[in-house]
Design a protein around this motif. Structure first.
Motif, PDB file in Angstrom:
ATOM      1  N   MET A  47       0.811  -1.215   0.000  1.00 28.22           N
ATOM      2  CA  MET A  47       0.000   0.000   0.000  1.00 28.22           C
ATOM      3  C   MET A  47       0.845   1.266   0.000  1.00 28.22           C
ATOM      4  SD  MET A  47      -3.098  -1.060  -0.136  1.00 28.22           S
ATOM      5  CE  MET A  47      -4.057   0.397   0.287  1.00 28.22           C
ATOM      6  N   GLY A  48       2.169   1.123  -0.056  1.00 34.18           N
ATOM      7  CA  GLY A  48       3.045   2.280  -0.148  1.00 34.18           C
ATOM      8  C   GLY A  48       3.468   2.866   1.168  1.00 34.18           C
ATOM      9  N   ALA A  49       3.209   2.175   2.286  1.00 38.12           N
ATOM     10  CA  ALA A  49       3.616   2.651   3.610  1.00 38.12           C
ATOM     11  C   ALA A  49       4.878   1.921   4.060  1.00 38.12           C
ATOM     12  CB  ALA A  49       2.496   2.442   4.623  1.00 38.12           C
ATOM     13  N   HIS A  50       5.505   2.450   5.107  1.00 37.57           N
ATOM     14  CA  HIS A  50       6.693   1.820   5.693  1.00 37.57           C
ATOM     15  C   HIS A  50       6.282   1.174   7.008  1.00 37.57           C
ATOM     16  CE1 HIS A  50      10.776   0.971   6.825  1.00 37.57           C
ATOM     17  NE2 HIS A  50      10.662   1.674   7.936  1.00 37.57           N
ATOM     18  N   ALA A  51       6.536  -0.137   7.133  1.00 39.46           N
ATOM     19  CA  ALA A  51       6.128  -0.879   8.318  1.00 39.46           C
ATOM     20  C   ALA A  51       7.173  -0.798   9.407  1.00 39.46           C
ATOM     21  CB  ALA A  51       5.879  -2.340   7.957  1.00 39.46           C
ATOM     22  N   LEU A  52       6.689  -0.637  10.643  1.00 33.95           N
ATOM     23  CA  LEU A  52       7.520  -0.691  11.849  1.00 33.95           C
ATOM     24  C   LEU A  52       6.981  -1.856  12.679  1.00 33.95           C
ATOM     25  CD1 LEU A  52       7.465   3.136  12.660  1.00 33.95           C
ATOM     26  CD2 LEU A  52       9.252   1.889  11.411  1.00 33.95           C
ATOM     27  N   PRO A  53       7.459  -3.092  12.451  1.00 30.23           N
ATOM     28  CA  PRO A  53       6.858  -4.277  13.069  1.00 30.23           C
ATOM     29  C   PRO A  53       7.379  -4.539  14.480  1.00 30.23           C
ATOM     30  CG  PRO A  53       8.550  -4.941  11.500  1.00 30.23           C
ATOM     31  CD  PRO A  53       8.486  -3.443  11.450  1.00 30.23           C
ATOM     32  N   ILE A  54       6.460  -4.663  15.430  1.00 27.76           N
ATOM     33  CA  ILE A  54       6.780  -4.956  16.821  1.00 27.76           C
ATOM     34  C   ILE A  54       6.236  -6.341  17.159  1.00 27.76           C
ATOM     35  CG2 ILE A  54       6.587  -4.195  19.210  1.00 27.76           C
ATOM     36  CD1 ILE A  54       8.080  -2.241  17.326  1.00 27.76           C
ATOM     37  N   THR A  55       7.130  -7.253  17.527  1.00 29.19           N
ATOM     38  CA  THR A  55       6.741  -8.632  17.802  1.00 29.19           C
ATOM     39  C   THR A  55       6.160  -8.758  19.203  1.00 29.19           C
ATOM     40  OG1 THR A  55       8.543  -9.407  16.377  1.00 29.19           O
ATOM     41  CG2 THR A  55       7.518 -11.029  17.842  1.00 29.19           C
ATOM     42  N   THR A  56       4.946  -9.281  19.289  1.00 33.77           N
ATOM     43  CA  THR A  56       4.268  -9.431  20.580  1.00 33.77           C
ATOM     44  C   THR A  56       4.156 -10.890  21.015  1.00 33.77           C
ATOM     45  OG1 THR A  56       2.121  -9.529  19.473  1.00 33.77           O
ATOM     46  CG2 THR A  56       2.899  -7.352  20.186  1.00 33.77           C
ATOM     47  N   SER A  57       4.264 -11.806  20.056  1.00 36.11           N
ATOM     48  CA  SER A  57       4.113 -13.222  20.335  1.00 36.11           C
ATOM     49  C   SER A  57       4.722 -13.996  19.178  1.00 36.11           C
ATOM     50  CB  SER A  57       2.627 -13.577  20.484  1.00 36.11           C
ATOM     51  OG  SER A  57       2.424 -14.984  20.534  1.00 36.11           O
ATOM     52  N   ILE A  58       5.085 -15.236  19.437  1.00 40.94           N
ATOM     53  CA  ILE A  58       5.539 -16.130  18.371  1.00 40.94           C
ATOM     54  C   ILE A  58       4.503 -17.237  18.237  1.00 40.94           C
ATOM     55  CG2 ILE A  58       7.333 -17.735  17.620  1.00 40.94           C
ATOM     56  CD1 ILE A  58       9.323 -16.047  19.219  1.00 40.94           C
ATOM     57  N   LEU A  59       3.870 -17.298  17.082  1.00 40.80           N
ATOM     58  CA  LEU A  59       2.855 -18.317  16.827  1.00 40.80           C
ATOM     59  C   LEU A  59       3.505 -19.590  16.304  1.00 40.80           C
ATOM     60  CD1 LEU A  59      -0.048 -16.389  15.031  1.00 40.80           C
ATOM     61  CD2 LEU A  59       0.174 -16.941  17.457  1.00 40.80           C
ATOM     62  N   LEU A  60       3.026 -20.713  16.788  1.00 39.08           N
ATOM     63  CA  LEU A  60       3.393 -22.004  16.229  1.00 39.08           C
ATOM     64  C   LEU A  60       2.203 -22.468  15.408  1.00 39.08           C
ATOM     65  CD1 LEU A  60       5.043 -23.665  19.362  1.00 39.08           C
ATOM     66  CD2 LEU A  60       6.089 -22.212  17.614  1.00 39.08           C
ATOM     67  N   ARG A  61       2.333 -22.353  14.096  1.00 42.04           N
ATOM     68  CA  ARG A  61       1.203 -22.632  13.235  1.00 42.04           C
ATOM     69  C   ARG A  61       1.676 -23.062  11.854  1.00 42.04           C
ATOM     70  NH1 ARG A  61      -2.916 -18.662  11.537  1.00 42.04           N
ATOM     71  NH2 ARG A  61      -3.301 -20.500  10.254  1.00 42.04           N
ATOM     72  N   ASP A  62       0.748 -23.633  11.085  1.00 44.52           N
ATOM     73  CA  ASP A  62       0.974 -23.865   9.672  1.00 44.52           C
ATOM     74  C   ASP A  62      -0.135 -23.141   8.917  1.00 44.52           C
ATOM     75  OD1 ASP A  62      -1.272 -25.464  10.013  1.00 44.52           O
ATOM     76  OD2 ASP A  62      -0.150 -27.353   9.924  1.00 44.52           O
ATOM     77  N   SER A  63      -0.333 -23.485   7.665  1.00 41.45           N
ATOM     78  CA  SER A  63      -1.346 -22.774   6.889  1.00 41.45           C
ATOM     79  C   SER A  63      -2.767 -23.235   7.202  1.00 41.45           C
ATOM     80  CB  SER A  63      -1.069 -22.927   5.388  1.00 41.45           C
ATOM     81  OG  SER A  63      -1.152 -24.285   5.004  1.00 41.45           O
ATOM     82  N   ALA A  64      -2.906 -24.223   8.089  1.00 45.96           N
ATOM     83  CA  ALA A  64      -4.229 -24.738   8.425  1.00 45.96           C
ATOM     84  C   ALA A  64      -4.703 -24.294   9.796  1.00 45.96           C
ATOM     85  CB  ALA A  64      -4.246 -26.264   8.345  1.00 45.96           C
ATOM     86  N   GLU A  65      -3.810 -24.288  10.793  1.00 44.99           N
ATOM     87  CA  GLU A  65      -4.264 -23.999  12.153  1.00 44.99           C
ATOM     88  C   GLU A  65      -3.122 -23.507  13.031  1.00 44.99           C
ATOM     89  OE1 GLU A  65      -5.228 -27.516  14.561  1.00 44.99           O
ATOM     90  OE2 GLU A  65      -4.593 -28.712  12.836  1.00 44.99           O
ATOM     91  N   ILE A  66      -3.517 -22.915  14.158  1.00 44.22           N
ATOM     92  CA  ILE A  66      -2.572 -22.462  15.174  1.00 44.22           C
ATOM     93  C   ILE A  66      -2.502 -23.524  16.260  1.00 44.22           C
ATOM     94  CG2 ILE A  66      -2.070 -20.681  16.895  1.00 44.22           C
ATOM     95  CD1 ILE A  66      -3.677 -18.728  15.147  1.00 44.22           C
ATOM     96  N   PHE A  67      -1.284 -23.936  16.598  1.00 43.45           N
ATOM     97  CA  PHE A  67      -1.092 -24.980  17.601  1.00 43.45           C
ATOM     98  C   PHE A  67      -0.779 -24.409  18.982  1.00 43.45           C
ATOM     99  CE2 PHE A  67       0.020 -26.773  13.485  1.00 43.45           C
ATOM    100  CZ  PHE A  67      -0.784 -27.894  13.450  1.00 43.45           C
ATOM    101  N   ASP A  68      -0.020 -23.300  19.027  1.00 40.24           N
ATOM    102  CA  ASP A  68       0.395 -22.738  20.311  1.00 40.24           C
ATOM    103  C   ASP A  68       0.988 -21.362  20.048  1.00 40.24           C
ATOM    104  OD1 ASP A  68       0.819 -22.513  23.003  1.00 40.24           O
ATOM    105  OD2 ASP A  68       2.304 -24.110  23.148  1.00 40.24           O
TER     106      ASP A  68
END
Length: 322
Positions: A47-68
């Protein structure tokens, strides 16, 4: 600009270009690349913006579901943001999954220092969380994030369960009724997706509505895709954040963000055995050959329990901001 720089110096010319809007996203790291910070960064860049990503959690997941998930220490979340904010001016916020009630408190304290910067908050389906984590998380989100939120984005069922937990009418809650409930906590607008409409013949349509406590303001009705997606909500909310950060008027931003999400889903792909992932850079791909079908590998609706509900299919091409 360096006055001694030679004419035509690319570095000097780059310094004269207007900087893109900077949007800070608080969200989970998603190694599948479908949603979370990966989805936010891709969407904001598209969209033409600059992202400033702040990590709040680490997901354990695949393309089907979140495990933890593994929530990041709240002090570490705050320190990530404070370090960047001491150097870079932000024009917009995006809040996604924050990991824990304690992290919500840390993020809310940061947001309170910048009350004039628009905040787009996305509430995903948290049915995969254990109740002893989900309940305090949702209560903290209700008490601390909603008062700072300009636009709350979420699926109709998710927002109904969150904002109107005692709703027992056979009639689905309207977008306005959800906006009234959010407004009691200080949220100005809700963008409700996935509102099921009566089928017309063999076609099923859904509505996406922006509403305030006074009533519905704008929205788009689309034909449903016959596929399940992951990352659609993060895509829509990040696109909204980018547009508002750039100074777009709210209702125009909603139309453009919905169009961007729709086209991203239309060009979506299935990288694994689970759900379809939005292609946020659909506009950079060469035109498909005549007769080619979109959504490779997604001919039939997937039945993954953690996948997002099927989204809408429209025809409007988005305008990228610069």
């Amino acid at each position: 600009m360096n006055p001694d720089a030679p004419t035509g110096d690319p570095q000097a010319e780059a310094q004269d270009l207007p900087a893109p809007a900077c949007v800070m996203s608080f969200n989970a790291a998603d190694a599948s690349g479908a949603g979370g910070l990966a989805g936010d960064v891709a969407t904001l860049a598209a969209m033409g913006a600059h992202a400033l990503p702040i990590t709040t959690s680490i997901l354990l997941r695949d393309s089907a579901e979140i495990f933890d998930q593994h929530a990041i220490d709240p002090d570490v979340v705050a320190e990530q943001a404070r370090t960047v904010l001491e150097d870079i001016s932000v024009s917009g916020w995006k809040v996604g999954f924050l990991g824990s009630a304690e992290a919500i408190s840390a993020v809310a304290e940061i947001l309170s220092d910048y009350p004039d910067v628009p905040l787009v908050s996305y509430l995903p389906n948290l049915g995969w969380l254990e109740d002893d984590v989900a309940q305090p998380y949702l209560e903290a989100f209700r008490e601390l994030i909603l008062p700072a939120t300009e636009v709350l984005v979420g699926n109709h069922k998710t927002l109904t369960d969150f904002l109107l937990p005692d709703w027992d009418s056979e009639r689905p809650a309207s977008a306005r009724e959800l906006a009234v409930a959010a407004g009691e906590r200080g949220t100005r607008y809700v963008l409700v997706t996935g509102i099921m409409l009566a089928a017309k013949g063999s076609d099923q349509f859904i509505d996406n509505v922006l509403a305030s406590p006074q009533g519905a303001l704008t929205g788009e009705k689309f034909e449903m895709f016959e596929a399940s997606f992951v990352g659609a909500g993060d895509t829509l909310s990040a696109a909204m954040a980018a547009l508002l950060a750039s100074g777009s008027e709210l209702q125009a931003a909603v139309g453009e963000a919905l169009a961007f999400m729709d086209q991203s889903l239309d060009a979506g792909f299935r990288p694994g055995m689970g759900s379809v992932v939005p292609d946020r850079f659909f506009w950079a791909m060469p035109p498909a050959e005549e007769g080619a079908e979109g959504l490779p590998g997604a001919e039939a609706e997937a039945s993954q329990p953690e996948a997002e509900p099927a989204e809408a299919k429209g025809k409007t091409a988005p305008r990228r901001i610069h």
